[in-house]
Enzyme design. Structure first.
Site, mmCIF file in Angstrom:
data_model
loop_
_atom_site.group_PDB
_atom_site.id
_atom_site.type_symbol
_atom_site.label_atom_id
_atom_site.label_comp_id
_atom_site.label_asym_id
_atom_site.label_seq_id
_atom_site.Cartn_x
_atom_site.Cartn_y
_atom_site.Cartn_z
ATOM 1 N N HIS A 20 -4.143 -12.518 61.576
ATOM 2 C CA HIS A 20 -4.168 -13.938 61.737
ATOM 3 C C HIS A 20 -3.706 -14.416 63.060
ATOM 4 C CE1 HIS A 20 -3.180 -18.046 59.984
ATOM 5 N NE2 HIS A 20 -2.011 -17.916 60.632
ATOM 6 N N SER A 65 -4.882 -22.154 61.809
ATOM 7 C CA SER A 65 -3.823 -22.079 60.660
ATOM 8 C C SER A 65 -3.625 -23.563 60.219
ATOM 9 C CB SER A 65 -2.494 -21.195 60.997
ATOM 10 O OG SER A 65 -1.883 -20.744 60.125
HETATM 11 C C1 GCU Z 1 2.204 -20.283 56.989
HETATM 12 C C2 GCU Z 1 1.540 -20.837 55.699
HETATM 13 C C3 GCU Z 1 0.238 -21.121 55.935
HETATM 14 C C4 GCU Z 1 -0.050 -21.723 57.558
HETATM 15 C C5 GCU Z 1 0.560 -20.722 58.311
HETATM 16 C C6 GCU Z 1 0.479 -21.327 59.831
HETATM 17 O O1 GCU Z 1 1.707 -18.845 56.625
HETATM 18 O O2 GCU Z 1 1.816 -20.428 54.567
HETATM 19 O O3 GCU Z 1 -0.379 -22.204 55.291
HETATM 20 O O4 GCU Z 1 -1.484 -21.782 57.527
HETATM 21 O O5 GCU Z 1 1.958 -20.595 58.101
HETATM 22 O O6 GCU Z 1 0.261 -22.197 60.042
HETATM 23 O O7 GCU Z 1 0.693 -20.203 60.652
#
Ligand code: GCU
Length: 425
Positions: free
Chosen positions: A406, A265
């Site tokens: 995710h 992420s």
């Molecule tokens: C949020 C953010 C993303 C990121 C994510 C994370 O959703 O908008 O860009 O990748 O957090 O780091 O879990």
């Protein structure tokens, strides 16, 4: 810039993720419809800014690569300082009876300055036992503290400021033993060791905090306040990974020529940027990195440049905000970030339940990076369409779309290990 607590900073991200917009937000709802992706033209990796074509690996390495790297530094992530002269490492524990005797657990305290008030970072390393010689290694950066990656009671508990979390018993922004192992499912440590790799990991907040504090804390506080083309937090975390690699180069149990950098992420954005800049990383892994990571910015699918700069103003350099409403004018797109790793192998992973990160845009970046690999006589992903779920593809650029949310799972690690076996062993 005003200082906000991380929870407040995080909320817009969560709100957009579930399709809401904050009441004071001028942002349009996120697009999740492939048919509504705007028409776009990607900047060509193989054309210099002055229009000269890039015709060989030599042209790429000597001219275009430095140019593209500079464009990312100036317009997206911001440039970082050199390795600090006061950098020091101290092995603070070494236990060869860890994980029921399967592993050596080592912890290395890293200090970044000779000043007494230097930030301190704790690098945790698990090494497999009974190996012949130095081992290839996955270097990762984690969200919640080293002690969350495994319930092993020997791991030091993070001393960084942490968000309160009832489930993990965290009340006063201090972690304690109740959060041990709480992120275990993301790290497949036993599997990594069985396959003959070491795992090294660091808490990202040990490098720099993840909230907009006007860069008053973490490693940023050792340097003047960043100019518009200088490092935001993603650059700082990536810089921290390079400092970890500085240590790994001194550790005789590690094969520092075979270090894969991996992150999930926002930390997947970080691993890609670390791998782009620091050519000592032999392989790069991006797990669900999305906007500002593997996903093409021009598609504006799920999270957009404007939204990420609004929700997380500290992540990128200030120049990046100039492109909030004119993403087509960016001199780069994220396929060129993947190309910066070439000829080293890169793996990009997406998840079906993660539209916010634009899985198809992540695939397309890998696909469009192929032209750079071809200069070296190598193949990229090898297919022109995003493969169906749970069907990994790729040559020097690996890709899979995992079924699920995710996250980082054993399935993802299985693919990273297979890919690393092919390229590092
Ligand atoms: C949020 C953010 C993303 C990121 C994510 C994370 O959703 O908008 O860009 O990748 O957090 O780091 O879990």
């Amino acid at each position: 810039m005003t200082s906000l607590w991380p929870t407040q900073r995080f909320l817009p991200g969560i709100a957009t993720l579930i399709g809401l917009t904050m009441s004071d937000s001028p942002l349009p709802a996120a697009n999740y419809d492939e048919a509504k992706v705007p028409r776009y033209e990607l900047p060509d990796s193989l054309t210099m800014q002055d229009g000269t074509p890039v015709e060989s690996a030599k042209d790429w390495t000597e001219k275009r690569r430095p140019e593209v790297l500079e464009l990312f530094r100036k317009h997206v992530y911001g440039r970082s300082p050199a390795k600090p002269s006061g950098l020091k490492f101290k092995v603070i524990q070494n236990d060869d009876t860890a994980l029921g005797g399967q592993a050596i657990r080592r912890e290395v305290l890293t200090t970044f300055s000779r000043k007494e008030a230097t930030p301190e970072a704790n690098l945790l390393i698990y090494l497999p036992k009974n190996t012949d010689g130095p081992v290839p290694t996955f270097l990762t950066i984690n969200f919640d503290g080293n002690h969350t990656v495994h319930p092993d009671p020997g791991i030091s508990i993070t001393r960084s400021w942490v968000r309160n979390n009832k489930d993990w018993g965290i009340e006063n922004n201090r972690a304690d033993k109740r959060s041990r192992g709480s992120r275990r499912s993301r790290w497949a440590i036993e599997k990594i060791l069985e396959r003959g790799y070491a795992l090294a990991t660091i808490d990202y907040r040990d490098i720099d905090p993840d909230y907009d504090d006007s860069f008053a804390n973490g490693v940023h506080r050792l340097y003047p306040k960043p100019k518009p083309d200088e490092w935001g937090s993603i650059s700082a975390w990536a810089w921290g990974l390079s400092r970890c690699l500085d240590y790994l180069e001194t550790d005789r149990d590690i094969n520092a020529k075979k270090v894969a950098v991996m992150g999930h992420s926002r930390l997947g954005k970080t691993s890609l940027w670390a791998g782009a800049q620091d050519e000592r990383f032999a392989l790069v892994v991006s797990n669900d990195s999305g906007c500002g990571g593997a996903a093409l910015s021009r598609r504006e699918f799920g999270e957009t440049v404007k939204r990420i700069n609004t929700s997380f103003p500290h992540w990128f350099c200030d120049n990046f905000t100039k492109y909030n409403d004119r993403v087509n004018e960016l001199p780069v797109d994220q396929h060129m970030l993947i190309g910066l790793a070439a000829p080293r192998p890169v793996y990009i992973a997406s998840a079906t339940g993660d539209p916010w990160a634009d899985p198809n845009g992540e695939f397309l970046s890998g696909y469009h990076a192929g032209s750079v690999y071809e200069l070296f006589g190598l193949k990229g992903v090898g297919v022109a369409q995003q493969p169906e779920a749970d069907h990994p593809v790729g040559h020097h650029v690996g890709y899979h779309l995992r079924t699920g949310k995710h996250d980082v799972t054993d399935y993802d690690w299985e693919q990273y290990l297979n890919f690393a076996d092919r390229h590092l062993k």
